[in-house]
Design a protein around this motif. Structure first.
Motif, short mmCIF file in Angstrom:
data_model
loop_
_atom_site.label_atom_id
_atom_site.label_comp_id
_atom_site.label_asym_id
_atom_site.label_seq_id
_atom_site.Cartn_x
_atom_site.Cartn_y
_atom_site.Cartn_z
N MET A 1 0.84 -1.18 0.00
CA MET A 1 0.00 0.00 0.00
C MET A 1 0.88 1.23 0.00
O MET A 1 1.96 1.23 0.57
CB MET A 1 -0.95 -0.03 1.21
CG MET A 1 -0.45 0.63 2.47
SD MET A 1 -1.54 0.49 3.93
CE MET A 1 -2.80 1.64 3.59
N VAL B 1 1.23 5.25 1.01
CA VAL B 1 0.69 6.25 1.93
C VAL B 1 1.37 7.58 1.67
O VAL B 1 2.54 7.64 1.29
CB VAL B 1 0.86 5.86 3.42
CG1 VAL B 1 0.04 4.63 3.77
CG2 VAL B 1 2.32 5.66 3.79
N GLN C 1 5.88 3.43 0.21
CA GLN C 1 5.31 2.12 -0.11
C GLN C 1 5.53 1.26 1.13
O GLN C 1 6.68 0.99 1.51
CB GLN C 1 6.03 1.49 -1.31
CG GLN C 1 5.51 0.13 -1.70
CD GLN C 1 4.17 0.22 -2.41
OE1 GLN C 1 4.00 1.01 -3.32
NE2 GLN C 1 3.24 -0.60 -2.00
N VAL C 2 4.45 0.86 1.80
CA VAL C 2 4.54 0.07 3.02
C VAL C 2 3.57 -1.11 2.94
O VAL C 2 2.71 -1.16 2.07
CB VAL C 2 4.21 0.94 4.27
CG1 VAL C 2 5.28 1.98 4.51
CG2 VAL C 2 2.84 1.61 4.14
N LYS C 3 3.72 -2.04 3.87
CA LYS C 3 2.83 -3.21 3.90
C LYS C 3 1.49 -2.90 4.54
O LYS C 3 0.49 -3.55 4.25
CB LYS C 3 3.52 -4.36 4.63
CG LYS C 3 4.74 -4.90 3.91
CD LYS C 3 5.39 -6.03 4.70
CE LYS C 3 6.66 -6.50 4.04
NZ LYS C 3 7.83 -5.71 4.40
N SER C 4 1.49 -1.91 5.46
CA SER C 4 0.26 -1.62 6.21
C SER C 4 0.33 -0.23 6.82
O SER C 4 1.40 0.37 6.91
CB SER C 4 0.08 -2.65 7.32
OG SER C 4 1.12 -2.50 8.28
N LEU C 5 -0.81 0.24 7.29
CA LEU C 5 -0.85 1.51 8.01
C LEU C 5 -0.01 1.40 9.28
O LEU C 5 0.68 2.35 9.65
CB LEU C 5 -2.30 1.89 8.33
CG LEU C 5 -2.50 3.24 9.00
CD1 LEU C 5 -1.97 4.38 8.15
CD2 LEU C 5 -3.97 3.46 9.32
N ASP C 6 -0.04 0.25 9.93
CA ASP C 6 0.76 0.05 11.14
C ASP C 6 2.24 0.22 10.86
O ASP C 6 2.97 0.81 11.66
CB ASP C 6 0.50 -1.34 11.75
CG ASP C 6 -0.86 -1.44 12.41
OD1 ASP C 6 -1.44 -0.39 12.76
OD2 ASP C 6 -1.34 -2.57 12.57
N GLU C 7 2.72 -0.28 9.70
CA GLU C 7 4.13 -0.11 9.36
C GLU C 7 4.43 1.38 9.16
O GLU C 7 5.47 1.88 9.62
CB GLU C 7 4.49 -0.89 8.09
CG GLU C 7 5.96 -0.71 7.72
CD GLU C 7 6.35 -1.34 6.40
OE1 GLU C 7 7.52 -1.19 6.03
OE2 GLU C 7 5.50 -1.98 5.73
N PRO D 1 -3.67 6.89 3.47
CA PRO D 1 -3.53 5.93 2.38
C PRO D 1 -3.85 6.57 1.03
O PRO D 1 -4.74 7.42 0.93
CB PRO D 1 -4.57 4.85 2.71
CG PRO D 1 -4.80 4.99 4.18
CD PRO D 1 -4.65 6.46 4.47
N ASP E 1 -9.40 0.21 -5.42
CA ASP E 1 -10.26 0.88 -4.45
C ASP E 1 -11.51 1.48 -5.10
O ASP E 1 -12.49 1.76 -4.42
CB ASP E 1 -9.50 2.00 -3.72
CG ASP E 1 -8.36 1.47 -2.86
OD1 ASP E 1 -8.48 0.33 -2.36
OD2 ASP E 1 -7.36 2.19 -2.70
#
Length: 140
Positions: A1, A3, A83-89, A111, A117
Motif C-alpha cells: 500500500m 501512503v 510504499q509500506v505493507k500496512s498503516l501500522d508499518e 492511504p 479501491d
C-alpha cells in the motif's frame, strides 16, 4: 500500500524559517533509511503558503486565491510518499521521524487510492489508461 505522509505546517514554517543544519542532517539520515528499506518513493519540503496559490471551484467558475493562508493547522510543510505493507508499518516509521519542529508538531498519514479501491467505477478502459499513465510517469 502507498501512503502519503504529511508534515503539518507551523507558524515558523509559514514564516519561512528554514530547518537547522542539525535537523536537515537528521532528516537526510532518516530518508536514507527509508530508501534503503525500499519504503520512500518521494519526499520534499514545501515553501510557505505565502509563495503559493489556491484555485477555488464553484460550478464552472474558478477563482484564484493568492497565499498566504490563515489556518496554519490546515497547511502542509512537507510530504513523503511511501510504499509500506500496512498503516501500522507507516505509523512505526513516522514514530522514528526526527521531530520536524523540535517542539509541538503533527505528521499525518493518509492511504493513497489504488485502482482496485474504485471497484466497478473504474472501467477496464479507464483502468488501462491509468496503467499507461503510471508507466509514463514512472519512466520519467
Amino acid at each position: 500500500m502507498r501512503v502519503m505522509v504529511l508534515v503539518k505546517a507551523t507558524a515558523d514554517t509559514e514564516a519561512g524559517v528554514l530547518p537547522s543544519e542539525e535537523l536537515l542532517t537528521e532528516m537526510m539520515a532518516f530518508n536514507e533509511e527509508l530508501v534503503k528499506a525500499g519504503v520512500m518513493l518521494a519526499g520534499e519540503g514545501l515553501h510557505p503558503s505565502s509563495k503559493g496559490a489556491r484555485v477555488a471551484f464553484s460550478g464552472k467558475e474558478r477563482k484564484v486565491i493568492d497565499g498566504p493562508f490563515a489556518e496554519t493547522k490546515e497547511l502542509i510543510a512537507g510530504y513523503w510518499l511511501w510504499q509500506v505493507k500496512s498503516l501500522d508499518e507507516a505509523i512505526e516509521w513516522v514514530k522514528r521521524v526526527p521531530n520536524p519542529t523540535g517542539e509541538e508538531g503533527i505528521v499525518e498519514i493518509r492511504p493513497v487510492f489504488e485502482p482496485d479501491d474504485f471497484g466497478d467505477n473504474l472501467t477496464p478502459e479507464v483502468r488501462e489508461q491509468e496503467r499507461r499513465l503510471r508507466e509514463q510517469t514512472e519512466a520519467g
